[in-house]
Design a protein around this motif. Structure first.
Motif, short mmCIF file in Angstrom:
data_model
loop_
_atom_site.label_atom_id
_atom_site.label_comp_id
_atom_site.label_asym_id
_atom_site.label_seq_id
_atom_site.Cartn_x
_atom_site.Cartn_y
_atom_site.Cartn_z
N TYR A 64 0.62 -1.15 -0.07
CA TYR A 64 -0.20 -0.03 -0.15
C TYR A 64 0.85 1.32 -0.16
N VAL A 65 2.03 1.41 0.47
CA VAL A 65 3.03 2.48 -0.08
C VAL A 65 3.27 2.90 -1.25
N SER A 66 2.83 1.86 -2.29
CA SER A 66 3.39 2.15 -3.91
C SER A 66 2.14 3.61 -3.88
N TYR A 67 1.04 3.08 -3.26
CA TYR A 67 -0.14 4.46 -3.35
C TYR A 67 0.71 6.44 -3.05
N VAL A 68 1.86 5.92 -2.38
CA VAL A 68 2.12 7.52 -2.40
C VAL A 68 2.23 7.89 -3.09
N ASP A 69 3.20 6.93 -3.95
CA ASP A 69 3.69 7.93 -5.48
C ASP A 69 2.37 8.16 -6.34
N GLN A 70 1.81 7.53 -6.10
CA GLN A 70 0.08 7.39 -7.09
C GLN A 70 -0.35 8.71 -6.74
N ILE A 71 -0.48 8.90 -4.68
CA ILE A 71 -1.03 10.24 -4.65
C ILE A 71 -0.21 11.81 -5.12
N ILE A 83 -10.34 2.43 -10.75
CA ILE A 83 -10.24 1.59 -11.02
C ILE A 83 -9.67 0.89 -9.34
N GLN A 84 -8.13 1.19 -9.96
CA GLN A 84 -7.31 0.21 -8.75
C GLN A 84 -7.31 0.80 -7.46
N PRO A 85 -7.09 2.00 -7.51
CA PRO A 85 -8.39 2.56 -5.91
C PRO A 85 -8.81 2.39 -5.25
N LEU A 86 -10.62 2.45 -6.28
CA LEU A 86 -11.32 1.84 -6.05
C LEU A 86 -12.09 0.79 -5.29
N ASN A 114 -5.00 -4.14 6.67
CA ASN A 114 -6.35 -3.31 5.27
C ASN A 114 -6.38 -2.53 5.91
N ALA A 115 -5.98 -1.04 7.11
CA ALA A 115 -6.34 -0.03 7.53
C ALA A 115 -5.73 0.31 6.70
N PRO A 116 -4.42 0.54 6.22
CA PRO A 116 -3.07 1.40 5.51
C PRO A 116 -3.73 1.30 4.05
N GLY A 117 -3.99 -0.10 3.23
CA GLY A 117 -5.50 0.69 2.26
C GLY A 117 -6.77 1.31 1.95
N ILE A 118 -7.46 1.19 2.88
CA ILE A 118 -8.39 1.33 3.12
C ILE A 118 -8.43 3.14 3.15
N GLY A 121 -5.25 4.19 -0.76
CA GLY A 121 -6.73 4.09 -1.66
C GLY A 121 -7.64 4.40 -1.95
N ALA A 122 -8.04 5.56 -0.62
CA ALA A 122 -9.30 6.30 -0.08
C ALA A 122 -8.68 8.21 -0.84
N LEU A 123 -7.05 8.10 -0.51
CA LEU A 123 -6.65 9.39 -0.58
C LEU A 123 -6.28 9.17 -2.21
N SER A 124 -5.77 7.79 -2.45
CA SER A 124 -5.63 8.41 -4.40
C SER A 124 -7.07 8.34 -4.77
N LEU A 125 -7.46 7.88 -4.72
CA LEU A 125 -8.55 7.57 -5.32
C LEU A 125 -9.74 9.64 -5.32
#
Length: 129
Positions: A64-71, A83-86, A114-118, A121-125
Protein backbone atom coordinates in the motif's frame (compact mmCIF):
# COMPACT_ATOMS: atom_id res chain seq x y z
CA UNK A 1 9.11 -57.35 -11.77
CA UNK A 2 7.59 -53.95 -11.10
CA UNK A 3 4.35 -53.82 -9.12
CA UNK A 4 1.94 -50.94 -9.68
CA UNK A 5 0.86 -48.74 -6.76
CA UNK A 6 -2.72 -49.92 -7.22
CA UNK A 7 -1.65 -53.54 -6.79
CA UNK A 8 0.28 -52.65 -3.64
CA UNK A 9 -2.73 -50.80 -2.24
CA UNK A 10 -5.04 -53.73 -2.94
CA UNK A 11 -2.60 -56.13 -1.29
CA UNK A 12 -2.37 -53.85 1.75
CA UNK A 13 -6.15 -53.65 2.04
CA UNK A 14 -6.44 -57.45 1.77
CA UNK A 15 -3.94 -57.93 4.60
CA UNK A 16 -4.91 -55.06 6.89
CA UNK A 17 -8.06 -53.67 5.34
CA UNK A 18 -10.55 -54.74 7.98
CA UNK A 19 -8.48 -53.26 10.80
CA UNK A 20 -7.97 -49.97 8.93
CA UNK A 21 -11.66 -49.80 8.07
CA UNK A 22 -12.66 -50.41 11.69
CA UNK A 23 -10.18 -47.79 12.92
CA UNK A 24 -11.44 -45.20 10.42
CA UNK A 25 -15.06 -45.98 11.29
CA UNK A 26 -14.32 -45.58 15.01
CA UNK A 27 -12.51 -42.29 14.36
CA UNK A 28 -15.39 -40.99 12.24
CA UNK A 29 -17.83 -41.93 15.00
CA UNK A 30 -15.75 -40.02 17.57
CA UNK A 31 -15.73 -36.94 15.32
CA UNK A 32 -19.48 -37.25 14.76
CA UNK A 33 -20.14 -37.39 18.50
CA UNK A 34 -17.84 -34.44 19.11
CA UNK A 35 -15.52 -36.48 21.33
CA UNK A 36 -12.57 -35.82 19.08
CA UNK A 37 -11.83 -33.07 16.57
CA UNK A 38 -9.98 -33.77 13.34
CA UNK A 39 -6.42 -32.47 13.53
CA UNK A 40 -6.00 -30.42 10.39
CA UNK A 41 -2.71 -28.72 11.36
CA UNK A 42 -0.62 -31.25 13.29
CA UNK A 43 2.72 -29.66 12.37
CA UNK A 44 1.78 -26.01 13.10
CA UNK A 45 1.78 -24.57 16.58
CA UNK A 46 -0.40 -21.63 17.59
CA UNK A 47 2.72 -19.46 17.89
CA UNK A 48 3.79 -20.34 14.32
CA UNK A 49 0.37 -19.41 13.00
CA UNK A 50 0.40 -16.09 14.89
CA UNK A 51 3.89 -15.27 13.58
CA UNK A 52 2.76 -16.05 10.04
CA UNK A 53 -0.26 -13.79 10.58
CA UNK A 54 1.88 -10.83 11.62
CA UNK A 55 4.30 -11.35 8.72
CA UNK A 56 1.30 -11.48 6.40
CA UNK A 57 0.16 -8.21 8.01
CA UNK A 58 3.39 -6.45 7.10
CA UNK A 59 3.40 -7.66 3.47
CA UNK A 60 0.30 -5.79 2.23
CA UNK A 61 1.27 -2.66 4.18
CA UNK A 62 4.43 -2.45 2.07
CA UNK A 63 2.27 -2.88 -1.03
CA UNK A 64 0.00 0.00 0.00
CA UNK A 65 3.00 2.32 0.38
CA UNK A 66 3.17 2.34 -3.43
CA UNK A 67 -0.01 4.43 -3.39
CA UNK A 68 1.99 7.35 -1.94
CA UNK A 69 3.71 7.73 -5.33
CA UNK A 70 0.33 7.51 -7.13
CA UNK A 71 -1.09 10.23 -4.86
CA UNK A 72 1.98 12.41 -5.54
CA UNK A 73 1.51 11.99 -9.31
CA UNK A 74 -2.21 12.78 -9.04
CA UNK A 75 -1.49 15.97 -7.09
CA UNK A 76 1.16 17.07 -9.60
CA UNK A 77 -1.39 16.88 -12.42
CA UNK A 78 -0.72 13.43 -13.90
CA UNK A 79 -4.05 11.82 -13.16
CA UNK A 80 -4.16 8.05 -12.89
CA UNK A 81 -6.89 5.45 -13.15
CA UNK A 82 -9.67 5.36 -10.56
CA UNK A 83 -10.37 1.64 -10.93
CA UNK A 84 -7.41 0.32 -8.94
CA UNK A 85 -7.86 2.65 -5.92
CA UNK A 86 -11.62 1.98 -5.89
CA UNK A 87 -11.05 -1.78 -5.98
CA UNK A 88 -8.46 -1.44 -3.20
CA UNK A 89 -10.83 0.53 -0.95
CA UNK A 90 -13.67 -1.94 -1.46
CA UNK A 91 -11.46 -5.01 -1.01
CA UNK A 92 -9.65 -3.70 2.06
CA UNK A 93 -12.90 -2.48 3.64
CA UNK A 94 -14.47 -5.92 3.25
CA UNK A 95 -11.44 -7.69 4.71
CA UNK A 96 -11.12 -5.23 7.60
CA UNK A 97 -14.84 -5.63 8.39
CA UNK A 98 -14.44 -9.41 8.32
CA UNK A 99 -11.47 -9.30 10.70
CA UNK A 100 -13.17 -6.82 13.04
CA UNK A 101 -16.54 -8.58 13.13
CA UNK A 102 -15.15 -12.10 13.47
CA UNK A 103 -16.66 -13.80 16.49
CA UNK A 104 -15.68 -14.70 19.23
CA UNK A 105 -12.18 -13.26 18.73
CA UNK A 106 -11.34 -10.38 16.39
CA UNK A 107 -8.61 -11.04 13.85
CA UNK A 108 -6.37 -8.02 14.36
CA UNK A 109 -3.69 -8.95 11.79
CA UNK A 110 -6.34 -8.84 9.04
CA UNK A 111 -7.73 -5.52 10.29
CA UNK A 112 -4.30 -3.89 10.64
CA UNK A 113 -3.08 -5.21 7.29
CA UNK A 114 -6.04 -3.67 5.46
CA UNK A 115 -6.38 -0.34 7.30
CA UNK A 116 -3.57 1.38 5.33
CA UNK A 117 -5.15 0.14 2.10
CA UNK A 118 -8.44 1.81 3.02
CA UNK A 119 -6.78 5.14 3.89
CA UNK A 120 -4.24 5.28 1.05
CA UNK A 121 -6.69 3.88 -1.50
CA UNK A 122 -9.27 6.51 -0.50
CA UNK A 123 -6.63 9.29 -0.75
CA UNK A 124 -5.52 8.02 -4.15
CA UNK A 125 -9.13 7.82 -5.30
CA UNK A 126 -9.86 11.35 -4.04
CA UNK A 127 -6.83 12.84 -5.78
CA UNK A 128 -7.55 11.03 -9.06
CA UNK A 129 -10.44 13.39 -9.87
Amino acid sequence: MQVSPGTRARAFMRKRGRGVQRWMAALAEQWRRGLRQPDTRPFLTERTVMTLGWIATAAPVTMYVSYVDQIRLNLSGEKGSMIQPLATVVNCSLWAAYGFLRHPKRDWPIVLANAPGIVLGALSLATAF
